[in-house]
Design an enzyme around this catalytic site. Structure first.
Site, PDB file in Angstrom:
ATOM      1  N   ASP A  37       0.846  -1.190  -0.203  1.00 24.22           N
ATOM      2  CA  ASP A  37       0.033   0.029  -0.021  1.00 24.22           C
ATOM      3  C   ASP A  37       0.740   1.116   0.133  1.00 24.22           C
ATOM      4  O   ASP A  37       1.721   1.349   0.948  1.00 24.22           O
ATOM      5  CB  ASP A  37      -0.859   0.011   1.189  1.00 24.22           C
ATOM      6  CG  ASP A  37      -1.689   1.202   1.398  1.00 24.22           C
ATOM      7  OD1 ASP A  37      -1.661   1.939   0.546  1.00 24.22           O
ATOM      8  OD2 ASP A  37      -2.723   1.042   2.271  1.00 24.22           O
ATOM      9  N   TYR A 126      -9.582  14.785  -8.694  1.00 20.34           N
ATOM     10  CA  TYR A 126      -8.807  13.816  -9.335  1.00 20.34           C
ATOM     11  C   TYR A 126      -7.553  14.584  -9.954  1.00 20.34           C
ATOM     12  O   TYR A 126      -6.268  14.150  -9.641  1.00 20.34           O
ATOM     13  CB  TYR A 126      -9.414  12.892 -10.405  1.00 20.34           C
ATOM     14  CG  TYR A 126      -8.524  12.014 -11.164  1.00 20.34           C
ATOM     15  CD1 TYR A 126      -7.770  10.944 -10.747  1.00 20.34           C
ATOM     16  CD2 TYR A 126      -8.365  12.491 -12.535  1.00 20.34           C
ATOM     17  CE1 TYR A 126      -6.967  10.136 -11.477  1.00 20.34           C
ATOM     18  CE2 TYR A 126      -7.438  11.475 -13.211  1.00 20.34           C
ATOM     19  CZ  TYR A 126      -6.605  10.354 -12.779  1.00 20.34           C
ATOM     20  OH  TYR A 126      -6.088   9.767 -13.517  1.00 20.34           O
ATOM     21  N   LYS A 130      -3.477  14.491  -8.657  1.00 21.77           N
ATOM     22  CA  LYS A 130      -2.556  13.844  -9.634  1.00 21.77           C
ATOM     23  C   LYS A 130      -1.658  15.030  -9.851  1.00 21.77           C
ATOM     24  O   LYS A 130      -0.417  14.616  -9.900  1.00 21.77           O
ATOM     25  CB  LYS A 130      -3.222  13.396 -10.943  1.00 21.77           C
ATOM     26  CG  LYS A 130      -3.974  12.144 -11.108  1.00 21.77           C
ATOM     27  CD  LYS A 130      -3.198  10.899 -10.585  1.00 21.77           C
ATOM     28  CE  LYS A 130      -2.062  10.535 -11.579  1.00 21.77           C
ATOM     29  NZ  LYS A 130      -1.404   9.397 -11.297  1.00 21.77           N
TER      30      LYS A 130
HETATM   31  N1  LIG Z   1      -7.676   5.588 -16.728  1.00 22.58           N
HETATM   32  C1  LIG Z   1      -7.399   6.726 -17.598  1.00 22.58           C
HETATM   33  O1  LIG Z   1      -8.108   7.140 -18.357  1.00 22.58           O
HETATM   34  C2  LIG Z   1      -6.261   7.435 -17.231  1.00 22.58           C
HETATM   35  C3  LIG Z   1      -5.972   8.596 -18.015  1.00 22.58           C
HETATM   36  C4  LIG Z   1      -4.668   9.486 -17.645  1.00 22.58           C
HETATM   37  C5  LIG Z   1      -3.830   9.084 -16.573  1.00 22.58           C
HETATM   38  N2  LIG Z   1      -4.074   8.015 -15.968  1.00 22.58           N
HETATM   39  C6  LIG Z   1      -3.101   7.487 -14.930  1.00 22.58           C
HETATM   40  O2  LIG Z   1      -2.681   6.426 -15.477  1.00 22.58           O
HETATM   41  C7  LIG Z   1      -2.276   5.390 -14.411  1.00 22.58           C
HETATM   42  C8  LIG Z   1      -2.728   3.969 -14.670  1.00 22.58           C
HETATM   43  O3  LIG Z   1      -4.240   4.023 -14.582  1.00 22.58           O
HETATM   44  P1  LIG Z   1      -5.066   2.784 -14.763  1.00 22.58           P
HETATM   45  O4  LIG Z   1      -6.303   3.180 -15.759  1.00 22.58           O
HETATM   46  O5  LIG Z   1      -4.420   1.729 -15.321  1.00 22.58           O
HETATM   47  O6  LIG Z   1      -5.538   2.565 -13.225  1.00 22.58           O
HETATM   48  P2  LIG Z   1      -6.413   1.469 -12.642  1.00 22.58           P
HETATM   49  O7  LIG Z   1      -6.699   0.327 -13.550  1.00 22.58           O
HETATM   50  O8  LIG Z   1      -7.329   2.035 -11.743  1.00 22.58           O
HETATM   51  O9  LIG Z   1      -5.161   0.785 -11.741  1.00 22.58           O
HETATM   52  C9  LIG Z   1      -4.681   1.631 -10.519  1.00 22.58           C
HETATM   53  C10 LIG Z   1      -3.982   0.623  -9.473  1.00 22.58           C
HETATM   54  O10 LIG Z   1      -3.604   1.160  -8.577  1.00 22.58           O
HETATM   55  C11 LIG Z   1      -3.846   0.420  -7.390  1.00 22.58           C
HETATM   56  N3  LIG Z   1      -3.827   1.133  -6.091  1.00 22.58           N
HETATM   57  C12 LIG Z   1      -4.991   2.109  -5.576  1.00 22.58           C
HETATM   58  N4  LIG Z   1      -4.569   2.524  -4.437  1.00 22.58           N
HETATM   59  C13 LIG Z   1      -3.471   1.961  -3.925  1.00 22.58           C
HETATM   60  C14 LIG Z   1      -2.669   1.963  -2.783  1.00 22.58           C
HETATM   61  N5  LIG Z   1      -2.832   2.872  -1.807  1.00 22.58           N
HETATM   62  N6  LIG Z   1      -1.575   1.290  -2.822  1.00 22.58           N
HETATM   63  C15 LIG Z   1      -1.199   0.652  -3.968  1.00 22.58           C
HETATM   64  N7  LIG Z   1      -1.965   0.422  -5.146  1.00 22.58           N
HETATM   65  C16 LIG Z   1      -2.848   1.036  -5.030  1.00 22.58           C
HETATM   66  C17 LIG Z   1      -5.392  -0.085  -7.702  1.00 22.58           C
HETATM   67  O11 LIG Z   1      -5.506  -1.220  -6.694  1.00 22.58           O
HETATM   68  P3  LIG Z   1      -7.102  -1.673  -6.410  1.00 22.58           P
HETATM   69  O12 LIG Z   1      -7.806  -1.571  -7.719  1.00 22.58           O
HETATM   70  O13 LIG Z   1      -7.205  -2.561  -5.607  1.00 22.58           O
HETATM   71  O14 LIG Z   1      -7.393  -0.213  -5.727  1.00 22.58           O
HETATM   72  C18 LIG Z   1      -5.252  -0.566  -9.133  1.00 22.58           C
HETATM   73  O15 LIG Z   1      -4.572  -1.909  -9.258  1.00 22.58           O
HETATM   74  C19 LIG Z   1      -2.699   6.188 -13.153  1.00 22.58           C
HETATM   75  O16 LIG Z   1      -1.733   6.562 -12.437  1.00 22.58           O
HETATM   76  C20 LIG Z   1      -3.412   7.070 -13.709  1.00 22.58           C
HETATM   77  O17 LIG Z   1      -3.880   8.234 -12.897  1.00 22.58           O
HETATM   78  C21 LIG Z   1      -5.289   7.334 -16.310  1.00 22.58           C
END
Ligand SMILES: NC(=O)c1ccc[n+]([C@@H]2O[C@H](COP(=O)([O-])OP(=O)(O)OC[C@H]3O[C@@H](n4cnc5c(N)ncnc54)[C@H](OP(=O)(O)O)[C@@H]3O)[C@@H](O)[C@H]2O)c1
Length: 281
Positions: A37, A126, A130
């Site tokens: 975490d 959000y 970020k």
């Molecule tokens: N999705 C988008 O459209 C988008 C756009 C721009 C940038 N981003 C960025 O790209 C990155 C990847 O995004 P994604 O879409 O792959 O996100 P995601 O699928 O939501 O994955 C995020 C991961 O972080 C884990 N997490 C959450 N809280 C945590 C903690 N306290 N300690 C350790 N792990 C933790 C989550 O675990 P749990 O599922 O168990 O909570 C999940 O596995 C992120 O940094 C996001 O901000 C995403």
């Protein structure tokens, strides 16, 4: 070389670990909420103690954009304090850090693509949290801002629409929000390239070819051999119920730093969409 991927069970993290598999002389280690975490400082340092990573690709984040409006402290705790802890651990073990950030750091009032050096003005919790994470980084770290992330794993627009392709009724999507989809399979390769070469600085990394959600969904349906006439354009104001978090109307990210440094850009999203739909089919 030891590469740690945080958020390894997320949609991007899953593709990062897959893309790292064939890399020569690279040991990839996935960390996620169950084994590290990032908000638990002492535990995180202990985990890093046993790993001593050369590179950390930090994808773990609080990503529930709408929910963040009602739980801002949790969003900041994970995205800002969690990143602070990751930076401290990287500092202690000499690891190069790549932080994955978002187009939501911009307010969306521009009419031309945002450069890496443009002024940020996040509007949602959000986006603010970020950006707070970005502010925790060292000058030698790498920031990769991306947008509209989608792919084969996790939940995202491509999978949602693909699963609706054989249903009936209109699919209403906004045609007044402009951006660039970013496929995790392409993004992962660029993150690994920047990481293994320890290239510092701020980069915008997306697939090419700006679009709107309406046009994107129409294309997902077309490639999935669904009925494109079901896809209906609406305005953001017509969303029912309205979304709690404001979205940028225009968040096309110019991949300027990659271009100026002579680093290959990601392909046009149309190309990767075809491949991902084939896999989902
Ligand atoms: N999705 C988008 O459209 C988008 C756009 C721009 C940038 N981003 C960025 O790209 C990155 C990847 O995004 P994604 O879409 O792959 O996100 P995601 O699928 O939501 O994955 C995020 C991961 O972080 C884990 N997490 C959450 N809280 C945590 C903690 N306290 N300690 C350790 N792990 C933790 C989550 O675990 P749990 O599922 O168990 O909570 C999940 O596995 C992120 O940094 C996001 O901000 C995403």
């Amino acid at each position: 070389m030891k590469v740690v991927v945080t958020g390894s069970k997320g949609q991007l993290g899953t593709d990062l670990l897959l893309a790292l598999e064939p890399a020569k002389n690279v040991e990839a280690i996935g960390l996620d909420l169950h084994n590290a975490d990032i908000t638990n400082r002492a535990n995180l340092i202990e985990v890093f103690d046993g790993l001593c990573p050369d590179v950390v690709i930090h994808g773990a984040a609080y990503t529930a954009v709408d929910k963040a409006e009602s739980e801002p402290e949790l969003a900041y705790k994970i995205n800002a304090i969690g990143t602070r802890n990751i930076v401290e651990a990287c500092e202690k073990y000499g690891s190069h850090l790549i932080y994955v950030s978002t187009d939501y750091v911009f307010d969306g009032t521009s009419t031309v693509p945002y450069l890496e050096w443009d002024k940020v003005n996040p509007q949602s919790i959000y986006g603010k949290s970020k950006y707070a994470g970005e502010m925790e980084l060292r000058p030698t770290d790498t920031v990769v801002r991306t947008s509209w992330v989608c792919g084969e794993f996790g939940s995202n627009m491509v999978k949602t629409v693909f699963n609706l392709k054989d249903k009936e009724g209109p699919l209403k999507f906004v045609d007044d929000q402009h951006g660039c989809p970013s496929f995790t399979s392409d993004l992962a390769i660029k993150l690994i390239e920047l990481g293994l070469n320890k290239i510092p600085g701020r980069f915008h990394v997306t697939n090419q070819s700006p679009t709107t959600w309406f046009e994107f969904v129409k294309e997902i349906i077309r490639v999935s051999k669904g009925d494109v006439f079901r896809v209906v354009p609406i305005k953001t104001e017509e969303l029912d119920p309205p979304r709690p978090a404001p979205r940028p109307k225009y968040s096309v990210l110019d991949n300027c730093a990659l271009r100026l440094m002579g680093i290959d850009l990601l392909p046009d999203w149309h190309e990767t969409l075809e491949k991902v739909i084939k896999k989902l089919s």
